[in-house]
Design a protein around this motif. Structure first.
Motif, PDB file in Angstrom:
ATOM      1  N   ASP A   1       0.935  -1.187   0.227  1.00 22.94           N
ATOM      2  CA  ASP A   1      -0.011  -0.123  -0.018  1.00 22.94           C
ATOM      3  C   ASP A   1       0.733   1.257  -0.251  1.00 22.94           C
ATOM      4  O   ASP A   1       1.451   1.440   0.981  1.00 22.94           O
ATOM      5  CB  ASP A   1      -0.956  -0.021   1.144  1.00 22.94           C
ATOM      6  N   PHE A   2       0.974   1.914  -1.038  1.00 17.98           N
ATOM      7  CA  PHE A   2       1.810   3.153  -1.314  1.00 17.98           C
ATOM      8  C   PHE A   2       1.170   4.330  -0.850  1.00 17.98           C
ATOM      9  O   PHE A   2       1.756   5.365  -1.096  1.00 17.98           O
ATOM     10  CB  PHE A   2       2.204   3.278  -2.870  1.00 17.98           C
ATOM     11  N   THR A   3      -0.052   4.190  -0.439  1.00 19.48           N
ATOM     12  CA  THR A   3      -0.726   5.377   0.058  1.00 19.48           C
ATOM     13  C   THR A   3       0.025   6.189   1.232  1.00 19.48           C
ATOM     14  O   THR A   3       0.242   5.621   2.141  1.00 19.48           O
ATOM     15  CB  THR A   3      -2.139   5.187   0.592  1.00 19.48           C
ATOM     16  N   PRO A   4       0.510   7.513   0.935  1.00 25.90           N
ATOM     17  CA  PRO A   4       0.999   8.052   1.913  1.00 25.90           C
ATOM     18  C   PRO A   4       0.074   8.454   3.189  1.00 25.90           C
ATOM     19  O   PRO A   4      -0.850   8.507   3.310  1.00 25.90           O
ATOM     20  CB  PRO A   4       1.532   9.454   1.200  1.00 25.90           C
ATOM     21  N   THR A   5       1.016   8.540   4.347  1.00 26.26           N
ATOM     22  CA  THR A   5       0.622   8.758   5.706  1.00 26.26           C
ATOM     23  C   THR A   5       0.152  10.355   5.713  1.00 26.26           C
ATOM     24  O   THR A   5       0.612  10.729   4.997  1.00 26.26           O
ATOM     25  CB  THR A   5       1.250   8.522   6.762  1.00 26.26           C
TER      26      THR A   5
ATOM     27  N   ALA B   1      11.108   1.788  -1.681  1.00 30.37           N
ATOM     28  CA  ALA B   1      10.917   2.386  -0.373  1.00 30.37           C
ATOM     29  C   ALA B   1      10.022   1.811   0.630  1.00 30.37           C
ATOM     30  O   ALA B   1      10.159   1.727   1.938  1.00 30.37           O
ATOM     31  CB  ALA B   1      10.686   4.008  -0.546  1.00 30.37           C
ATOM     32  N   TRP B   2       8.879   1.374   0.148  1.00 30.62           N
ATOM     33  CA  TRP B   2       7.956   0.744   1.106  1.00 30.62           C
ATOM     34  C   TRP B   2       8.589  -0.377   1.544  1.00 30.62           C
ATOM     35  O   TRP B   2       8.539  -0.808   2.903  1.00 30.62           O
ATOM     36  CB  TRP B   2       6.483   0.536   0.308  1.00 30.62           C
ATOM     37  N   ARG B   3       9.183  -1.266   0.685  1.00 34.04           N
ATOM     38  CA  ARG B   3       9.636  -2.592   1.271  1.00 34.04           C
ATOM     39  C   ARG B   3      10.911  -2.217   2.645  1.00 34.04           C
ATOM     40  O   ARG B   3      11.130  -2.887   3.663  1.00 34.04           O
ATOM     41  CB  ARG B   3      10.374  -3.313   0.194  1.00 34.04           C
TER      42      ARG B   3
END
Length: 351
Positions: free
Chosen positions: A2-6, A264-266
């Motif tokens: 899920d790449f949705t930014p915080t 980056a997410w990983r």
């Protein structure tokens, strides 16, 4: 995935976009030469964006670097974060984190990296380094250099303790030739290759994110130009060949972005991100080159003007292409990594 930014990541990206857009204008960039924009650097750090990287993670950094790339802002943000803030936070001892991080966060210290590992750089038993690195980005503005020695050990070296010779690159990255002659260094992290590969993967991801922004900026300029410029009474953008070229550039840009996001997410999720970072590096190098060439080509004769803003995107894109690595070499590294992981899995099944 899920790449949705915080909320924190989105806020950092929006603030970065505002600062870069307001201060990194074509007129200011034209007056800078090859040096860093010190006023912009102070503004970024005063806004807390350096310190925000530790809270928003590598994905947050990639989002901010996209905004830098859109404007080709001349500040050592990617280098300081990848080779300084994130490297020290992840692998420094408690004393190193306490001593180095505050100054890196507020911008009074600037870091860069002599990466990848340099075969001619070696450290003796006393922690003194010798060897030469042909060029290091932002070295002329750096306080610290994270040096990767031949054995993949990492050493933090004060730039003032080494010899720095100015080097001009394709992009105005304030680069320099690093000469080490029994130069004192401070080892970062107790591990060897594992620490090195983690820092290298993070840096590849960060600079791929920067490339995504450079390409997005080049494409945005090309779209604006072809929509306004008319030929035989119609906008250039109405021509099928122009549309196809722009569409290909858009898909390449999105591929760079999504692979950088995944890597980056990983990393932020604590997963192995080495293969993902190599994938992002390959797209950043190969597709990035295509996009900035397309951006300049779609400007027609205007794109040949060395003072036109789109030419800066071309220079940055080609420099990032070189820095991320030759496409064939990156693919070879990725293939070797995948094969090695496959051998390890087979050994585990056999056991």
């Amino acid at each position: 995935m899920d790449f949705t930014p915080t909320e924190e990541q989105s806020a950092a990206r929006e603030l970065a976009a505002q600062i870069f857009t307001d201060l990194s204008t074509p007129d200011r960039l034209g007056a800078l030469g090859t040096g860093a924009d010190q006023e912009l650097w102070k503004e970024l750090c005063a806004a807390g964006l350096g310190g925000a990287v530790r809270e928003t993670g590598l994905l947050g950094l990639v989002l901010m670097l996209e905004e830098q790339g859109r404007t080709t802002a001349q500040v050592p943000f990617a280098a300081t974060c990848a080779y300084g803030l994130l490297a020290v936070a992840a692998h420094g001892c408690a004393a190193q984190r306490e001593r180095l991080l505050p100054a890196l966060e507020d911008g009074t210290e600037v870091a860069t990296g002599a990466f990848p590992a340099q075969p001619g750089v070696r450290a003796d038993a006393a922690g003194r380094l010798s060897g030469t690195v042909a060029w290091v980005p932002w070295l002329r503005d750096a306080t610290y250099v994270l040096v990767a020695a031949a054995d993949h050990s990492l050493w933090m070296v004060r730039a003032a303790d080494a010899e720095v010779e100015p080097v001009e690159l394709t992009a105005p990255w304030s680069a320099g030739r690093l000469v080490l002659d029994a130069t004192p260094g401070e080892r970062l992290g107790a591990g060897g290759r594992e620490v090195y590969e983690d820092v290298l993967a993070g840096a590849r991801t960060a600079f791929a994110g920067l490339q995504a922004g450079v390409c997005a900026g080049a494409l945005a300029r090309a779209v604006e130009h072809t929509s306004e410029r008319e030929q035989f009474g119609k906008p250039l953008a109405a021509k099928q060949a122009v549309l196809l070229r722009a569409a290909d550039a858009y898909m390449d840009t999105e591929a760079i972005r999504v692979t950088a996001y995944e890597a980056a997410w990983r990393r932020d999720a604590g997963l192995d991100h080495r293969a993902a970072s190599l994938t992002a590096a390959w797209w950043g190098a190969e597709a990035g080159r295509r996009v900035v060439h397309a951006g300049q080509h779609l400007h027609g004769g205007t794109g040949a003007d060395l003072d036109h803003p789109v030419h800066r995107h071309f220079l940055w894109g080609r420099q990032l292409d070189a820095y991320l690595g030759c496409g064939a070499e990156v693919l070879a590294d990725l293939g070797e990594l995948i094969a090695h992981e496959g051998d390890g899995a087979e050994e585990a099944r056999s056991a």
